[in-house]
Design an enzyme around this catalytic site. Structure first.
Site, PDB file in Angstrom:
ATOM      1  N   ASN A 233      10.108   7.188  -5.181  1.00  0.00           N
ATOM      2  CA  ASN A 233      10.752   6.495  -6.301  1.00  0.00           C
ATOM      3  C   ASN A 233       9.645   5.858  -7.131  1.00  0.00           C
ATOM      4  OD1 ASN A 233      12.231   4.948  -8.045  1.00  0.00           O
ATOM      5  ND2 ASN A 233      12.919   3.462  -6.499  1.00  0.00           N
ATOM      6  N   TRP A 234       9.320   6.519  -8.223  1.00  0.00           N
ATOM      7  CA  TRP A 234       8.192   6.047  -9.030  1.00  0.00           C
ATOM      8  C   TRP A 234       8.548   4.863  -9.925  1.00  0.00           C
ATOM      9  CZ3 TRP A 234       5.671  11.273 -11.050  1.00  0.00           C
ATOM     10  CH2 TRP A 234       4.997  11.886  -9.979  1.00  0.00           C
ATOM     11  N   LYS A 235       9.838   4.530  -9.997  1.00  0.00           N
ATOM     12  CA  LYS A 235      10.286   3.425 -10.876  1.00  0.00           C
ATOM     13  C   LYS A 235       9.736   3.653 -12.286  1.00  0.00           C
ATOM     14  CE  LYS A 235      10.644   0.703  -6.751  1.00  0.00           C
ATOM     15  NZ  LYS A 235      10.656  -0.600  -6.096  1.00  0.00           N
TER      16      LYS A 235
ATOM     17  N   HIS B 176      20.200   1.448  -6.640  1.00  0.00           N
ATOM     18  CA  HIS B 176      18.960   0.793  -6.207  1.00  0.00           C
ATOM     19  C   HIS B 176      19.106  -0.717  -6.428  1.00  0.00           C
ATOM     20  CE1 HIS B 176      14.807  -0.487  -6.027  1.00  0.00           C
ATOM     21  NE2 HIS B 176      14.579   0.611  -5.335  1.00  0.00           N
TER      22      HIS B 176
ATOM     23  N   GLU C 139      17.181  -2.849  -7.576  1.00  0.00           N
ATOM     24  CA  GLU C 139      16.718  -3.321  -8.894  1.00  0.00           C
ATOM     25  C   GLU C 139      17.788  -3.083  -9.948  1.00  0.00           C
ATOM     26  OE1 GLU C 139      13.006  -1.188  -8.857  1.00  0.00           O
ATOM     27  OE2 GLU C 139      12.337  -2.476  -7.217  1.00  0.00           O
TER      28      GLU C 139
ATOM     29  N   GLU D  40      17.758  -0.027   2.168  1.00  0.00           N
ATOM     30  CA  GLU D  40      16.564  -0.710   1.677  1.00  0.00           C
ATOM     31  C   GLU D  40      16.813  -2.211   1.668  1.00  0.00           C
ATOM     32  OE1 GLU D  40      14.003   1.962  -1.003  1.00  0.00           O
ATOM     33  OE2 GLU D  40      15.574   1.120  -2.251  1.00  0.00           O
TER      34      GLU D  40
ATOM     35  N   GLY E  60       8.809  -3.789  -2.243  1.00  0.00           N
ATOM     36  CA  GLY E  60       7.664  -4.203  -3.041  1.00  0.00           C
ATOM     37  C   GLY E  60       6.982  -5.463  -2.539  1.00  0.00           C
TER      38      GLY E  60
ATOM     39  N   SER F 214       8.759  -1.044   1.363  1.00  0.00           N
ATOM     40  CA  SER F 214       7.365  -1.151   1.797  1.00  0.00           C
ATOM     41  C   SER F 214       6.992  -0.145   2.884  1.00  0.00           C
ATOM     42  CB  SER F 214       7.050  -2.587   2.245  1.00  0.00           C
ATOM     43  OG  SER F 214       7.152  -3.469   1.137  1.00  0.00           O
TER      44      SER F 214
ATOM     45  N   GLY G 179       6.060   1.877  -4.080  1.00  0.00           N
ATOM     46  CA  GLY G 179       4.646   1.665  -4.370  1.00  0.00           C
ATOM     47  C   GLY G 179       3.710   2.682  -3.733  1.00  0.00           C
TER      48      GLY G 179
HETATM   49  P1  PGA Z   1       8.550  -0.099  -2.124  1.00  0.00           P
HETATM   50  O1  PGA Z   1       9.854   0.320  -2.963  1.00  0.00           O
HETATM   51  O2  PGA Z   1       8.216   1.060  -1.234  1.00  0.00           O
HETATM   52  O3  PGA Z   1       7.499  -0.359  -3.172  1.00  0.00           O
HETATM   53  O4  PGA Z   1       8.902  -1.307  -1.354  1.00  0.00           O
HETATM   54  C1  PGA Z   1      10.903   1.031  -2.357  1.00  0.00           C
HETATM   55  C2  PGA Z   1      12.025   1.194  -3.341  1.00  0.00           C
HETATM   56  O5  PGA Z   1      12.270   0.277  -4.125  1.00  0.00           O
HETATM   57  O6  PGA Z   1      12.702   2.226  -3.348  1.00  0.00           O
END
Ligand code: PGA
Length: 255
Positions: free
Chosen positions: A9-11, A96, A98, A165, A171, A208, A230
Site C-alpha cells: 500500500n503505497w498511499k 483503510h 486512514e 490492521e 506507520g 508496521s 512504509g
Molecule cells: P505501515 O502501513 O506498514 O506503514 O504501518 C500499513 C498500512 O497502512 O496499510
C-alpha cells in the site's frame, strides 16, 4: 487464490515515473518467488496505468487504494469500480483506517464500496482494526468483530480478502505481537464462518510489517499474508518481505 498474499500500500507516494522505476527494479527480483505467493502493488490512482503496464505478463497484480461506491455520476474526483475493472485492476483496498479517520468512511460505506467492487469483478481487500483507546479499554475484539460483520454483509466470500490492521500499529513502527495478531485473526475467522464457508478468505495482517518482523508474523496459523505500507516503498525492503522465510510449523510458503 494463492495461499499467501503480500500487498504493497503505497498511499500517496510514487507518481507514474517513480512507479515505473520501482517496478523495473522490483519485477525481475520476483522471478524466483515461491509460486504460492501473490504480490499485489497498490499505487496511487494516477500511477495505476504505469503499474499495470510495468507488471503486464508477470505474476504481480495491481490494486487500487480506494473506489467510489456509485457506478457513475457527478462525483468529482472519484473513480468507480467499473473503471478500475476496465483498466485491468483486479484488487482494491477499502476501509483503510486512514480513509475511516481522515475521510469519515463508515462501516456501511465500506460495505457499499466492497459490494460495488465485487459487482464489477474486482476483489475487495477490506481493512479493519481497533484504535489504541479501544485496545486499552479491552474492546479490540468487539470492535473488529463489528467491523467485519458490517463490512462483509452481502458479499461473496469466495472473492474477498480481509486485512487486520490495528490502527496504533500503522506507520508507528509498533507491530502487534504475532500472538496478539493471531488472536484477532482468529476472531475475524470466527465472524467470517458465521457468514458461510469462509475457508477461501485470506486474512492479512498490516501495521508496521518490516523485514525483521515478517517471518514470525507469517508463521501464525491464521495470518495469510501482509498489507505493507512504509516498508513497501523501497524495493529492497519489500523484496525481503515478499521473500519471507517460512518458519511455520504449519508449512505455508516454501521451506
Ligand atoms: P505501515 O502501513 O506498514 O506503514 O504501518 C500499513 C498500512 O497502512 O496499510
Amino acid at each position: 487464490m494463492k495461499s499467501t498474499i503480500i500487498v504493497a500500500n503505497w498511499k500517496m507516494h510514487h507518481g507514474p515515473g517513480q512507479t515505473r522505476r520501482y517496478l523495473e527494479a522490483f519485477v525481475p527480483l520476483m522471478k524466483d518467488l515461491p509460486v504460492d505467493r501473490q504480490v499485489i502493488i497498490c499505487p496511487p490512482s494516477i500511477s495505476l496505468a504505469a503499474a499495470l503496464e510495468a507488471t503486464g505478463g508477470t505474476p504481480i497484480k495491481v490494486g487500487a487504494q480506494n473506489v467510489h461506491q456509485q457506478e457513475s455520476g457527478a462525483y468529482t474526483g472519484e473513480i468507480s469500480a467499473a473503471m478500475l475493472a476496465e483498466a485491468g485492476v483486479e484488487y482494491a483496498i477499502v476501509g483503510h483506517s486512514e480513509r475511516r479517520q481522515l475521510f469519515g468512511e463508515t462501516d456501511s460505506l465500506v460495505n457499499q464500496k466492497a459490494l460495488a467492487l465485487q459487482n464489477c469483478g474486482v476483489l475487495p481487500i477490506v481493512c479493519v482494526g481497533e484504535t489504541l483507546e479501544q485496545r486499552q479499554s479491552g474492546e479490540a475484539q468487539a470492535t473488529v468483530r463489528q467491523q467485519v460483520e458490517a463490512a462483509v454483509a452481502g458479499l461473496d466470500l469466495q472473492r474477498l480478502c480481509i486485512a487486520y490492521e490495528p490502527v496504533w500499529a500503522i506507520g508507528t513502527g509498533q507491530t502487534a505481537t504475532p500472538e496478539d495478531a493471531q488472536e484477532i485473526h482468529s476472531v475475524v475467522r470466527d465472524v467470517l464462518r458465521s457468514f458461510g464457508d469462509a475457508t477461501a478468505v485470506p486474512v492479512l495482517y498490516g501495521g508496521s510489517v518490516k523485514p525483521d518482523s515478517v517471518d514470525e508474523l507469517m508463521a501464525q496459523p491464521d495470518i495469510n499474508g501482509a498489507l505493507v505500507g512504509g516498508a513497501s516503498l523501497l524495493v529492497e525492503s519489500f523484496q525481503r518481505i515478499c521473500c519471507y522465510q517460512s518458519i511455520s510449523p504449519f508449512g505455508r510458503g516454501v521451506e
